[in-house]
Design a protein around this motif. Structure first.
Motif, PDB file in Angstrom:
ATOM      1  N   GLY A 175       0.693  -1.138  -0.115  1.00 31.64           N
ATOM      2  CA  GLY A 175      -0.104   0.125   0.025  1.00 31.64           C
ATOM      3  C   GLY A 175       0.796   1.210   0.020  1.00 31.64           C
ATOM      4  N   LYS A 176       2.142   1.199  -0.293  1.00 28.48           N
ATOM      5  CA  LYS A 176       3.001   2.197  -0.483  1.00 28.48           C
ATOM      6  C   LYS A 176       3.215   2.781  -1.868  1.00 28.48           C
ATOM      7  N   HIS A 177       3.914   3.853  -2.134  1.00 28.28           N
ATOM      8  CA  HIS A 177       4.216   4.474  -3.398  1.00 28.28           C
ATOM      9  C   HIS A 177       5.526   4.343  -3.646  1.00 28.28           C
ATOM     10  N   PRO A 178       6.281   3.448  -4.412  1.00 31.24           N
ATOM     11  CA  PRO A 178       7.426   3.446  -4.880  1.00 31.24           C
ATOM     12  C   PRO A 178       7.993   4.712  -5.796  1.00 31.24           C
ATOM     13  N   VAL A 179       9.505   5.057  -5.448  1.00 35.73           N
ATOM     14  CA  VAL A 179       9.623   5.964  -6.326  1.00 35.73           C
ATOM     15  C   VAL A 179      11.248   5.547  -6.622  1.00 35.73           C
ATOM     16  N   GLU A 180      11.419   5.179  -7.905  1.00 37.47           N
ATOM     17  CA  GLU A 180      12.927   4.967  -8.302  1.00 37.47           C
ATOM     18  C   GLU A 180      13.909   6.301  -8.061  1.00 37.47           C
ATOM     19  N   VAL A 181      15.122   6.087  -7.458  1.00 37.45           N
ATOM     20  CA  VAL A 181      15.956   6.820  -7.077  1.00 37.45           C
ATOM     21  C   VAL A 181      17.344   6.399  -7.181  1.00 37.45           C
ATOM     22  N   GLN A 182      18.124   7.157  -7.765  1.00 31.96           N
ATOM     23  CA  GLN A 182      19.856   6.781  -8.256  1.00 31.96           C
ATOM     24  C   GLN A 182      20.573   6.860  -6.948  1.00 31.96           C
ATOM     25  N   ASP A 183      21.641   6.160  -6.936  1.00 33.22           N
ATOM     26  CA  ASP A 183      22.497   5.876  -5.688  1.00 33.22           C
ATOM     27  C   ASP A 183      23.480   7.037  -5.665  1.00 33.22           C
ATOM     28  N   PHE A 184      22.780   8.399  -5.083  1.00 33.21           N
ATOM     29  CA  PHE A 184      23.693   9.273  -4.651  1.00 33.21           C
ATOM     30  C   PHE A 184      23.511   9.530  -3.253  1.00 33.21           C
ATOM     31  N   PRO A 185      24.276  10.265  -2.617  1.00 33.76           N
ATOM     32  CA  PRO A 185      24.455  10.544  -1.105  1.00 33.76           C
ATOM     33  C   PRO A 185      23.007  11.249  -0.676  1.00 33.76           C
ATOM     34  N   GLY A 186      22.244  10.687   0.232  1.00 28.75           N
ATOM     35  CA  GLY A 186      21.175  11.234   0.737  1.00 28.75           C
ATOM     36  C   GLY A 186      19.858  10.940  -0.312  1.00 28.75           C
ATOM     37  N   PHE A 187      20.161  10.237  -1.414  1.00 34.69           N
ATOM     38  CA  PHE A 187      19.226  10.012  -2.478  1.00 34.69           C
ATOM     39  C   PHE A 187      18.203  11.218  -2.841  1.00 34.69           C
ATOM     40  N   VAL A 188      17.092  11.368  -2.774  1.00 34.72           N
ATOM     41  CA  VAL A 188      16.342  12.608  -2.987  1.00 34.72           C
ATOM     42  C   VAL A 188      15.880  13.076  -1.595  1.00 34.72           C
ATOM     43  N   SER A 189      14.998  12.272  -0.962  1.00 41.67           N
ATOM     44  CA  SER A 189      14.378  12.724   0.417  1.00 41.67           C
ATOM     45  C   SER A 189      15.383  13.559   1.187  1.00 41.67           C
ATOM     46  N   ASN A 190      16.576  12.943   1.547  1.00 47.21           N
ATOM     47  CA  ASN A 190      17.384  13.734   2.751  1.00 47.21           C
ATOM     48  C   ASN A 190      18.420  14.520   2.181  1.00 47.21           C
ATOM     49  N   ARG A 191      18.635  14.469   0.695  1.00 50.92           N
ATOM     50  CA  ARG A 191      19.407  15.448   0.096  1.00 50.92           C
ATOM     51  C   ARG A 191      18.894  16.827   0.102  1.00 50.92           C
ATOM     52  N   ILE A 192      17.501  16.881   0.254  1.00 49.40           N
ATOM     53  CA  ILE A 192      16.622  18.152  -0.029  1.00 49.40           C
ATOM     54  C   ILE A 192      16.318  18.292   1.683  1.00 49.40           C
ATOM     55  N   LEU A 193      15.964  17.594   2.441  1.00 47.19           N
ATOM     56  CA  LEU A 193      15.374  17.662   3.762  1.00 47.19           C
ATOM     57  C   LEU A 193      16.367  18.010   4.808  1.00 47.19           C
ATOM     58  N   MET A 244      24.114  14.145   7.434  1.00 49.78           N
ATOM     59  CA  MET A 244      24.688  15.341   7.137  1.00 49.78           C
ATOM     60  C   MET A 244      26.229  15.086   6.749  1.00 49.78           C
ATOM     61  N   GLU A 245      26.848  14.483   7.674  1.00 48.90           N
ATOM     62  CA  GLU A 245      28.308  13.762   7.475  1.00 48.90           C
ATOM     63  C   GLU A 245      28.280  13.165   6.366  1.00 48.90           C
ATOM     64  N   THR A 246      27.339  12.229   5.960  1.00 49.68           N
ATOM     65  CA  THR A 246      27.455  11.455   4.688  1.00 49.68           C
ATOM     66  C   THR A 246      27.202  12.128   3.460  1.00 49.68           C
ATOM     67  N   LEU A 247      26.278  13.302   3.515  1.00 49.68           N
ATOM     68  CA  LEU A 247      26.261  14.261   2.392  1.00 49.68           C
ATOM     69  C   LEU A 247      27.463  15.316   2.039  1.00 49.68           C
ATOM     70  N   GLN A 248      28.188  15.635   3.438  1.00 50.54           N
ATOM     71  CA  GLN A 248      29.331  16.491   3.211  1.00 50.54           C
ATOM     72  C   GLN A 248      30.374  15.425   2.650  1.00 50.54           C
ATOM     73  N   ASP A 249      30.574  14.236   3.391  1.00 42.19           N
ATOM     74  CA  ASP A 249      31.709  13.283   2.559  1.00 42.19           C
ATOM     75  C   ASP A 249      31.455  12.997   1.252  1.00 42.19           C
ATOM     76  N   GLY A 250      30.156  12.810   0.941  1.00 44.28           N
ATOM     77  CA  GLY A 250      29.856  12.282  -0.542  1.00 44.28           C
ATOM     78  C   GLY A 250      30.043  13.339  -1.446  1.00 44.28           C
ATOM     79  N   PHE A 251      29.681  14.450  -1.176  1.00 45.67           N
ATOM     80  CA  PHE A 251      29.653  15.657  -2.434  1.00 45.67           C
ATOM     81  C   PHE A 251      30.867  16.486  -2.145  1.00 45.67           C
ATOM     82  N   GLY A 252      31.553  16.409  -0.951  1.00 44.15           N
ATOM     83  CA  GLY A 252      32.816  17.230  -0.422  1.00 44.15           C
ATOM     84  C   GLY A 252      32.275  18.846  -0.798  1.00 44.15           C
ATOM     85  N   ASP A 253      31.348  19.252  -0.373  1.00 43.40           N
ATOM     86  CA  ASP A 253      30.727  20.455  -0.295  1.00 43.40           C
ATOM     87  C   ASP A 253      30.466  20.916   0.974  1.00 43.40           C
TER      88      ASP A 253
END
Length: 283
Positions: A175-193, A244-253
């Motif tokens: 009963g869930k809604h699947p959304v395909e996301v590519q393998d980047f740090p934080g995916f979509v949800s946490n990269r924005i949130l 946040m540490e994963t995002l910083q390490d993954g993107f180096g930004d």
């Protein structure tokens, strides 16, 4: 690919919710954690969640009892040798996940799909510790799992089309809604949130406003159902910091640099709701 029996590793907030939605959908579930007290707490959380559904008329008492009967608990990983899918929901740390997936790879049959509920870590890296990277996938549920409809499905570099389609269809059965996301740090949800949450913490850290004021602005001005600091407390400030540490390490930004106040609270053990104190106090 037929899935009947589901293993869930981790009986915390996310793992217990994941076990519940699978059991409600009619699957047999084996819920695993390292200590009986963690399992007892997880089952208690499931019972309370199901009771709320009964009170709201969304579930009958018989359906509640049938759901609970489908969930078995254990502190051993070996019973997972009988499951068709394992969903990992342990701490958001790569070392811990890599160790677990290596163990699961040895215990589970070659046909078993291994999924991670990671909210930010790379699926490709997790898959690399196994001998079945084609059968490793990300299945990121949202919190609270029994209520939220979204599931991010993340393909690793080697994830097969068959495994992706199987998990996509399974998610719909829940009963869930699947959304395909590519393998980047934080995916979509946490990269924005998470950068938004981090910026809200900076607003408190820099004395721009109180936590109550920051949350009021976002709820009343932006129509968010929950303020970012309330949300951070619910997620767990330690988890917010890991992401946040994963995002910083993954993107180096530097824009992903965790706020010093977030680090300070985590070091103090102020982790949010689960510890009784974060940006707010909880009884």
């Amino acid at each position: 690919m037929s899935l009947q029996h589901i293993g869930v590793v981790g009986a915390g907030q996310m793992g217990s919710g994941i076990a519940q939605v699978f059991a409600q959908a009619g699957f047999q579930v084996t819920l695993v954690d390292t200590q009986e007290r963690f399992l007892a707490r997880g089952i208690d959380s499931i019972q309370k969640s199901l009771a709320r559904f009964v009170q709201k008329g969304m579930l009958s008492e018989e359906e509640k009892e049938a759901t609970l009967a489908r969930i078995k608990t254990t502190i051993e990983l070996t019973p997972l040798s009988q499951v068709d899918l394992v969903v990992e929901a342990i701490v958001e740390q790569m070392d811990a996940k890599a160790k677990l997936f290596s163990q699961l790879d040895q215990i589970c049959p070659a046909s078993t799909i291994l999924a991670s509920n990671t909210s930010s870590l790379p699926i490709t890296e997790i898959a690399a510790v196994t001998n079945r990277p084609a059968k490793v996938i990300g299945m990121h549920f949202m919190n609270p799992v029994p209520v939220m409809k979204l599931v991010e499905i993340i393909r690793g570099l080697a994830t097969s089309d068959e495994v992706y389609e199987t998990i996509h269809q399974l998610t719909e059965k829940l009963g869930k809604h699947p959304v395909e996301v590519q393998d980047f740090p934080g995916f979509v949800s946490n990269r924005i949130l998470m950068p938004m949450v981090n910026e809200a913490i900076y607003s408190v850290y820099e004395g721009v406003a109180t936590p109550e004021a920051v949350d009021a602005v976002m709820k009343l001005g932006m129509n968010h159902p929950m303020g970012p600091l309330q949300l951070a407390d619910m997620i767990g400030l330690d988890t917010c910091l890991y992401i946040m540490e994963t995002l910083q390490d993954g993107f180096g930004d530097s824009k992903y640099r965790p706020c010093p106040l977030l680090r300070k609270y985590v070091k103090a053990g102020w982790l949010g709701r689960k510890s009784g104190r974060g940006f707010y106090q909880y009884s």
